[in-house]
Design a protein around this motif. Structure first.
Motif, PDB file in Angstrom:
ATOM      1  N   ARG A  79       0.739  -1.285  -0.120  1.00  0.00           N
ATOM      2  CA  ARG A  79      -0.565  -0.276  -0.084  1.00  0.00           C
ATOM      3  C   ARG A  79       0.762   1.558   0.217  1.00  0.00           C
ATOM      4  O   ARG A  79       0.593   2.292  -0.596  1.00  0.00           O
ATOM      5  N   TYR A  80       2.591   1.335   0.484  1.00  0.00           N
ATOM      6  CA  TYR A  80       2.746   2.170   0.850  1.00  0.00           C
ATOM      7  C   TYR A  80       3.295   2.530  -0.712  1.00  0.00           C
ATOM      8  O   TYR A  80       3.535   3.576  -1.190  1.00  0.00           O
ATOM      9  N   LEU A  81       3.886   1.121  -1.502  1.00  0.00           N
ATOM     10  CA  LEU A  81       4.335   1.618  -2.818  1.00  0.00           C
ATOM     11  C   LEU A  81       3.375   2.376  -3.382  1.00  0.00           C
ATOM     12  O   LEU A  81       3.479   2.914  -4.436  1.00  0.00           O
ATOM     13  N   LEU A  82       1.693   1.708  -3.697  1.00  0.00           N
ATOM     14  CA  LEU A  82       0.772   2.175  -4.347  1.00  0.00           C
ATOM     15  C   LEU A  82       0.795   4.069  -4.287  1.00  0.00           C
ATOM     16  O   LEU A  82       0.919   4.462  -5.283  1.00  0.00           O
ATOM     17  N   THR A  83       0.668   4.607  -3.264  1.00  0.00           N
ATOM     18  CA  THR A  83       0.804   5.271  -2.390  1.00  0.00           C
ATOM     19  C   THR A  83       1.847   6.873  -3.187  1.00  0.00           C
ATOM     20  O   THR A  83       1.604   7.122  -4.125  1.00  0.00           O
ATOM     21  N   ARG A  84       2.614   6.185  -3.106  1.00  0.00           N
ATOM     22  CA  ARG A  84       3.775   6.575  -3.938  1.00  0.00           C
ATOM     23  C   ARG A  84       4.251   6.674  -5.301  1.00  0.00           C
ATOM     24  O   ARG A  84       3.836   8.546  -6.022  1.00  0.00           O
ATOM     25  N   ARG A  85       3.025   5.905  -5.649  1.00  0.00           N
ATOM     26  CA  ARG A  85       3.370   5.537  -7.472  1.00  0.00           C
ATOM     27  C   ARG A  85       2.084   6.683  -7.842  1.00  0.00           C
ATOM     28  O   ARG A  85       2.217   7.254  -8.647  1.00  0.00           O
ATOM     29  N   ILE A  86       1.363   6.593  -6.996  1.00  0.00           N
ATOM     30  CA  ILE A  86       0.424   8.036  -7.053  1.00  0.00           C
ATOM     31  C   ILE A  86       0.396   9.222  -7.064  1.00  0.00           C
ATOM     32  O   ILE A  86       0.390   9.822  -7.536  1.00  0.00           O
ATOM     33  N   GLU A  87       1.485   9.433  -5.689  1.00  0.00           N
ATOM     34  CA  GLU A  87       1.691  10.726  -5.829  1.00  0.00           C
ATOM     35  C   GLU A  87       2.996  11.211  -6.508  1.00  0.00           C
ATOM     36  O   GLU A  87       2.841  12.518  -7.015  1.00  0.00           O
ATOM     37  N   ARG A  88       4.096  10.335  -7.327  1.00  0.00           N
ATOM     38  CA  ARG A  88       4.418  10.492  -8.491  1.00  0.00           C
ATOM     39  C   ARG A  88       3.241  10.488  -9.298  1.00  0.00           C
ATOM     40  O   ARG A  88       3.705  11.676 -10.360  1.00  0.00           O
ATOM     41  N   ALA A  89       2.359  10.373 -10.102  1.00  0.00           N
ATOM     42  CA  ALA A  89       0.830  10.469 -11.550  1.00  0.00           C
ATOM     43  C   ALA A  89       0.578  11.997 -11.310  1.00  0.00           C
ATOM     44  O   ALA A  89       0.646  12.556 -11.822  1.00  0.00           O
ATOM     45  N   CYS A  90       0.018  12.526 -10.137  1.00  0.00           N
ATOM     46  CA  CYS A  90       0.048  13.088  -9.289  1.00  0.00           C
ATOM     47  C   CYS A  90       0.608  14.793 -10.064  1.00  0.00           C
ATOM     48  O   CYS A  90       0.601  15.997 -11.008  1.00  0.00           O
ATOM     49  N   ALA A  91       1.636  14.526  -9.457  1.00  0.00           N
ATOM     50  CA  ALA A  91       3.281  15.281  -9.675  1.00  0.00           C
ATOM     51  C   ALA A  91       3.401  15.579 -11.282  1.00  0.00           C
ATOM     52  O   ALA A  91       3.004  16.677 -12.096  1.00  0.00           O
ATOM     53  N   LEU A  92       2.547  14.055 -12.163  1.00  0.00           N
ATOM     54  CA  LEU A  92       3.317  13.935 -13.519  1.00  0.00           C
ATOM     55  C   LEU A  92       2.155  14.460 -14.058  1.00  0.00           C
ATOM     56  O   LEU A  92       2.229  15.269 -15.161  1.00  0.00           O
ATOM     57  N   LEU A  93       0.990  14.845 -13.486  1.00  0.00           N
ATOM     58  CA  LEU A  93       0.097  15.413 -13.752  1.00  0.00           C
ATOM     59  C   LEU A  93      -0.601  16.715 -14.380  1.00  0.00           C
ATOM     60  O   LEU A  93      -0.449  16.904 -15.259  1.00  0.00           O
ATOM     61  N   ARG A  94       0.208  17.144 -13.585  1.00  0.00           N
ATOM     62  CA  ARG A  94       0.250  18.469 -13.269  1.00  0.00           C
ATOM     63  C   ARG A  94       1.337  19.061 -13.756  1.00  0.00           C
ATOM     64  O   ARG A  94       1.197  19.977 -14.049  1.00  0.00           O
ATOM     65  N   GLU A  95       2.115  18.080 -13.958  1.00  0.00           N
ATOM     66  CA  GLU A  95       3.025  19.729 -14.459  1.00  0.00           C
ATOM     67  C   GLU A  95       4.010  19.063 -16.117  1.00  0.00           C
ATOM     68  O   GLU A  95       4.764  19.378 -16.701  1.00  0.00           O
ATOM     69  N   THR A  96       2.998  17.737 -16.778  1.00  0.00           N
ATOM     70  CA  THR A  96       3.643  17.703 -18.370  1.00  0.00           C
ATOM     71  C   THR A  96       2.665  17.349 -18.406  1.00  0.00           C
ATOM     72  O   THR A  96       0.935  18.243 -17.721  1.00  0.00           O
ATOM     73  N   GLY A  97       2.545  17.067 -20.401  1.00  0.00           N
ATOM     74  CA  GLY A  97       1.666  17.180 -21.208  1.00  0.00           C
ATOM     75  C   GLY A  97       0.813  15.526 -21.004  1.00  0.00           C
ATOM     76  O   GLY A  97       0.504  15.237 -22.055  1.00  0.00           O
ATOM     77  N   LEU A  98       1.937  14.957 -20.671  1.00  0.00           N
ATOM     78  CA  LEU A  98       2.054  13.642 -21.187  1.00  0.00           C
ATOM     79  C   LEU A  98       0.796  12.700 -20.761  1.00  0.00           C
ATOM     80  O   LEU A  98       0.179  13.061 -20.086  1.00  0.00           O
ATOM     81  N   PRO A  99       0.163  11.814 -22.303  1.00  0.00           N
ATOM     82  CA  PRO A  99      -1.126  11.605 -21.967  1.00  0.00           C
ATOM     83  C   PRO A  99      -1.138  10.220 -20.318  1.00  0.00           C
ATOM     84  O   PRO A  99       0.148  10.038 -20.119  1.00  0.00           O
ATOM     85  N   VAL A 100      -1.832  10.012 -20.064  1.00  0.00           N
ATOM     86  CA  VAL A 100      -2.449   9.656 -19.165  1.00  0.00           C
ATOM     87  C   VAL A 100      -1.915   8.484 -18.819  1.00  0.00           C
ATOM     88  O   VAL A 100      -1.657   7.538 -18.273  1.00  0.00           O
ATOM     89  N   SER A 101      -2.099   7.702 -19.957  1.00  0.00           N
ATOM     90  CA  SER A 101      -1.845   6.040 -20.135  1.00  0.00           C
ATOM     91  C   SER A 101       0.089   6.212 -20.191  1.00  0.00           C
ATOM     92  O   SER A 101       0.297   5.209 -19.435  1.00  0.00           O
ATOM     93  N   ASP A 102       0.494   7.376 -20.432  1.00  0.00           N
ATOM     94  CA  ASP A 102       2.457   6.861 -20.600  1.00  0.00           C
ATOM     95  C   ASP A 102       2.434   7.238 -19.543  1.00  0.00           C
ATOM     96  O   ASP A 102       3.602   6.554 -18.122  1.00  0.00           O
TER      97      ASP A 102
END
Length: 159
Positions: free
Chosen positions: A56-79
């Motif tokens: 669960r800790y690993l999943l939350t770290r992945r989600i935190e990183r995904a949130c940062a990428l969603l905010r800071e980049t224009g990458l597609p969600v799948s990428d």
């Protein structure tokens, strides 16, 4: 019950590895090897020390990183999903929604709308709120420069 400091150092070693490479697969067996513990003991001790099971800790770290990428980049969600360690877009979306309460695409739209139409809060204040807090480091540097007196710092700041 407090844990042994040596055990905590071992657990932190595994936690640091997950933080540094959250996109990698980290089964409990691998984390236990990093910590030099048995898998069962590692899983119990990790949950007791950090309040979450390792997975669960690993999943939350992945989600935190995904949130940062969603905010800071224009990458597609799948990428973003694949860059943050998910092998299934559906699983990424489901877990993302469970943790954040929103779909990844919706979170990106909400973040962009908040930046474009901040309402009554000035943009400089919003930007400052998202920056790391460096005030203590700056104050510490001023103390050293001035010679450790707080009154000199206040007069330096006013001037």
């Amino acid at each position: 019950m407090p844990q042994d400091p040596k055990l905590l150092r071992r657990l932190l070693r595994a936690k640091d590895r997950m933080d540094a490479a959250s996109h990698e697969d980290w089964p409990v067996r691998r984390l236990a090897e990093v910590s030099a513990l048995s898998p069962a003991h590692f899983a119990r001790a990790f949950k007791q020390a950090f309040g979450l099971p390792p997975h669960r800790y690993l999943l939350t770290r992945r989600i935190e990183r995904a949130c940062a990428l969603l905010r800071e980049t224009g990458l597609p969600v799948s990428d973003i999903a694949f860059r943050t360690g998910w092998s299934s877009l559906g699983t990424f979306g489901r877990v993302f929604r469970e943790v954040t309460g929103a779909h990844p695409g919706q979170l990106r739209l909400d973040e962009r709308a908040a930046v474009q139409a901040p309402g009554r809060v000035p943009g400089c204040v919003l930007g400052a709120a998202q920056r790391p807090d460096l005030e203590s480091a700056v104050s510490e540097k001023r103390r050293r420069r001035v010679g450790g007196t707080t009154s000199a710092i206040k007069s330096d700041e006013v001037a």
